[in-house]
Design an enzyme around this catalytic site. Structure first.
Site, PDB file in Angstrom:
ATOM      1  N   GLY A  30       0.849  -1.193   0.170  1.00 44.40           N
ATOM      2  CA  GLY A  30       0.018  -0.009  -0.036  1.00 44.40           C
ATOM      3  C   GLY A  30       0.830   1.251   0.179  1.00 44.40           C
ATOM      4  CB  ALA A  31       2.231   3.444  -2.429  1.00 43.77           C
ATOM      5  CB  ALA A  50      -1.075   9.440   3.332  1.00 47.04           C
ATOM      6  CB  ILE A  51       0.099   5.333   6.552  1.00 49.73           C
ATOM      7  CG1 ILE A  51      -1.033   6.278   7.112  1.00 49.73           C
ATOM      8  CG2 ILE A  51       0.852   4.727   7.592  1.00 49.73           C
ATOM      9  CD1 ILE A  51      -0.541   7.512   8.123  1.00 49.73           C
ATOM     10  CG  ASN A  65      -7.114   4.357  10.464  1.00 51.75           C
ATOM     11  OD1 ASN A  65      -6.427   4.403  11.391  1.00 51.75           O
ATOM     12  ND2 ASN A  65      -7.262   5.171   9.643  1.00 51.75           N
ATOM     13  CE  LYS A 109      -5.563   6.296  14.224  1.00 52.92           C
ATOM     14  NZ  LYS A 109      -4.467   5.602  13.437  1.00 52.92           N
ATOM     15  CG  ASN A 151      -9.260   6.158  13.456  1.00 49.11           C
ATOM     16  OD1 ASN A 151      -8.989   7.129  12.903  1.00 49.11           O
ATOM     17  ND2 ASN A 151      -8.723   5.228  13.682  1.00 49.11           N
ATOM     18  CG  ASN A 171     -11.842   9.094  10.405  1.00 53.69           C
ATOM     19  OD1 ASN A 171     -11.557   9.158   9.044  1.00 53.69           O
ATOM     20  ND2 ASN A 171     -11.014   8.732  11.536  1.00 53.69           N
ATOM     21  CD  GLU A 229     -10.101   2.850   6.668  1.00 51.88           C
ATOM     22  OE1 GLU A 229      -9.407   1.878   6.908  1.00 51.88           O
ATOM     23  OE2 GLU A 229      -9.541   4.043   6.897  1.00 51.88           O
TER      24      GLU A 229
END
Length: 330
Positions: free
Chosen positions: A11-12, A14-15, A106, A208, A212, A216, A289
């Protein structure tokens, strides 16, 4: 001295790009499993990261073929939760007998009841794994849990901007302090990311999850930034209700979450005009998500007969909004 490991990132976004850039900068070569335009960009331009430690431009080996990347010592899965079934089906050629797999995802993890014991031991999270596909795809003995506190945005593929400190917390699902856990923590820390190992990873997970879940779904409903969600009185009241409902659920499952509500809200407002990852996905027409961040928490609450009426309604509104976006120009 930390040995050079075979490290892959799946996975490319942001994280994933942030982690790749920091690892390469520390001297660890990194391979990325990516596809399509993102893969082409990685091969052509590499990764550009702008964070509190400066500007970073790194090159990585990238492929859409797990066989080509080969067996790895360490795999970070940096995808959205909806992509997990496809991702876990892809990575077996990269997983050897001693490979450590770190899902940087997440929400409630699909392995939540693995290794902990208790009356729910081994049960799946049905909101995430309806037919047991995830449970079958990867032997959970490979997994180390991870909670990531990195806020980052991609204005364009493989170009990342992050204006807040980086923190990753890692822990074994069975709460042991293993040698492989300490090695993982050291690798992350040497990459310039604050890293902590813990023997109570679910405590950090709930912290976390609360961050979230209070931000979110409501951001999709309102279009608000973190500064607005946690700062504006009319939104702050909804956030507070979700916060307290989720704290009760966490406590019912034995988690020790040290959150002072007032301080939590102040810290959230202090994050500034940041658009949540779910709001960014909504803007781009991507799947939300909601299963991992919302539905799974409601499922855990039902296990303990904890009512979450405000949270449930906000999740329902976010799901409706995601399925019925406002037409452009409306």
């Amino acid at each position: 001295m930390t040995p050079t490991l075979r490290i892959a990132i799946v996975g490319a976004g942001a994280i994933g790009c942030t982690l790749a850039a920091r690892l390469v900068g520390s001297g660890q070569p990194v391979k990325l499993l990516a596809r399509g335009d993102t893969l082409a960009t990685l091969k052509r331009d590499g990764i550009r990261l702008s964070d509190l430690q400066g500007e970073h431009h790194v090159r990585v080996t990238a492929s859409d073929n797990a066989h080509e990347l080969g067996e790895q010592d360490l795999i970070f899965i940096c995808t959205k939760a909806p992509a997990l079934p496809a991702v876990l089906a892809q990575i077996p050629p990269m997983v050897g007998p001693h490979t450590v797999v770190v899902p940087v995802v997440n929400g409630v993890p699909w392995w939540y009841f693995h290794g902990e014991g208790g009356r729910f031991a081994g049960q799946p999270i049905k909101a995430l794994d309806v037919d047991g596909q995830l449970a079958r795809a990867l032997d959970l003995s490979h997994v180390i849990g991870c909670v990531v506190f990195i806020t980052a945005q991609c204005p364009q593929p493989c170009v990342v901007e992050s204006r807040n400190p980086h923190l990753m917390i890692v822990g074994e699902p069975d709460n042991s302090l293993s040698p492989r856990l300490e090695q993982l923590r050291d690798v992350i820390e040497r990459a310039g990311i604050e890293a902590r190992s813990t023997d109570r990873i679910r405590d950090s997970l709930w912290t976390k999850i609360i961050a979230n879940l209070t931000s979110n779904p409501l951001s999709v409903v309102t279009g608000a930034t973190l500064e607005q969600l946690y700062g504006l009185p009319e939104l702050r009241e909804l956030v507070s209700s979700t916060l307290h409902e989720t704290l009760l659920t966490a406590a019912a499952h034995g988690a020790r979450v040290s959150i002072d509500p007032h301080t939590f809200l102040e810290l959230g407002a202090g994050m500034g005009a940041v658009r949540t990852s779910m709001l960014q996905d909504f803007d781009k027409g991507r799947p939300l998500e909601l299963a991992a961040i919302g539905d799974a928490v409601l499922e855990l609450a039902e296990h303990m007969a904890v009512p979450m009426p405000v949270t449930r309604n906000i999740i329902a509104l976010a799901r409706f909004r995601g399925a019925h976006p406002t037409p452009q120009g409306a």
